[in-house]
Motif scaffolding. Sequence first.
Motif, short mmCIF file in Angstrom:
data_model
loop_
_atom_site.label_atom_id
_atom_site.label_comp_id
_atom_site.label_asym_id
_atom_site.label_seq_id
_atom_site.Cartn_x
_atom_site.Cartn_y
_atom_site.Cartn_z
N GLU A 158 0.79 -1.25 -0.08
CA GLU A 158 -0.10 -0.04 -0.10
C GLU A 158 0.91 1.33 -0.14
N GLN A 198 2.43 1.89 -3.49
CA GLN A 198 1.40 2.36 -4.35
C GLN A 198 1.12 3.77 -4.08
N ARG A 199 1.13 4.14 -2.96
CA ARG A 199 0.88 5.54 -2.48
C ARG A 199 2.05 6.52 -3.05
#
Length: 85
Positions: A29, A32-33
């Motif tokens: 995550e 991806q950020r």
Amino acid sequence: MSELKSSYEIALARIKGMGIDESTSLTEEQKQRIAEIKRECEAKSAEKKILLNGTEELAEELRRLEIRRDEKIQAIYQDSPANRK
């Protein structure tokens, strides 16, 4: 004459300059950020290049965008599992 550096070497230098440990692991995550932040910055940079083409403000605006991008990425690294000990 200064030595040319690869993109990888430049990125490592930036990471070290931000006080981030190279071995810091990120969650999927978080990765991806970071990718999203980079895409947003690239889009805003392209927009500024179009809107401010030929003006003295362009370099300053691009520098501000890079600083904001780096600050956001640094915050993600600081919140990584390795830094939550």
